[in-house]
Structures are given as C-alpha cells and as structure tokens.
Design a protein around this motif. Structure first.
Motif: not given
Length: 93
Positions: A34-41, A43-51
């Motif tokens: 998701a971050l590769a597709a949209n690095p400025a998203w 929610d994707a940063h937050f989700a990766l942080g949770l993981v």
C-alpha cells in the motif's frame, strides 16, 4: 492490512505461533505494498506501524506513526476521536 494484523494477534493468543507468523508476514507485505502504491497515505503508515508494533519492532513502528502524522496533520486527532467513539459504543453494550 488490519484484518491480517488482527488475525495474527488472534492466532498468537490461541497458541498458533506458526499461523500468527504467517499472518504477521502477510499484514506487513500488504502495508508495504500500500505504501509503495501511495507513500503519502497516512492509513498505510499507521497500519504498518501497528504491524511492526505487534512484532515488537517499536522503534520502526514509531517511525511509521510519525510518518502517518506527517502525511496528514489531522490524522492523529481523527484516529483519537474514532477510538474514543468506539470505546463508548463498546462500553454501552
């Protein structure tokens, strides 16, 4: 992303360490895609942080949480508001 992360936690709680590890790997791969597709998203940063936090990688998780906030200055407030609402709804049941 969130579903795979929650699945990992549930499997770990049930004692299925192998299944938990697979779900954790899947969740991280989904977040990174998701971050590769949209690095400025945010929610994707937050989700990766949770993981990452779930995997015990607290410093890397903090970097992703900070990135989420940097992408959208209202992100943290929106998440906090949503969490407070969810807690109220759950306590009302």
């Amino acid at each position: 992303i969130y579903l795979a992360s929650r699945r990992s936690l549930a499997l770990a709680a049930a004692g299925d360490d192998a299944g938990a590890a697979l779900a954790q790997t899947a969740a991280e791969a989904q977040a990174r895609a998701a971050l590769a597709a949209n690095p400025a998203w945010p929610d994707a940063h937050f989700a990766l942080g949770l993981v990452l936090a779930g995997a015990g990688q607290d410093e890397q998780a903090a970097v992703e949480f900070d990135a989420a906030a940097a992408c959208d200055t209202t992100f943290v407030q929106r998440r906090t508001t949503a969490l407070a609402l969810l807690q109220r709804l759950m306590s009302a049941q």
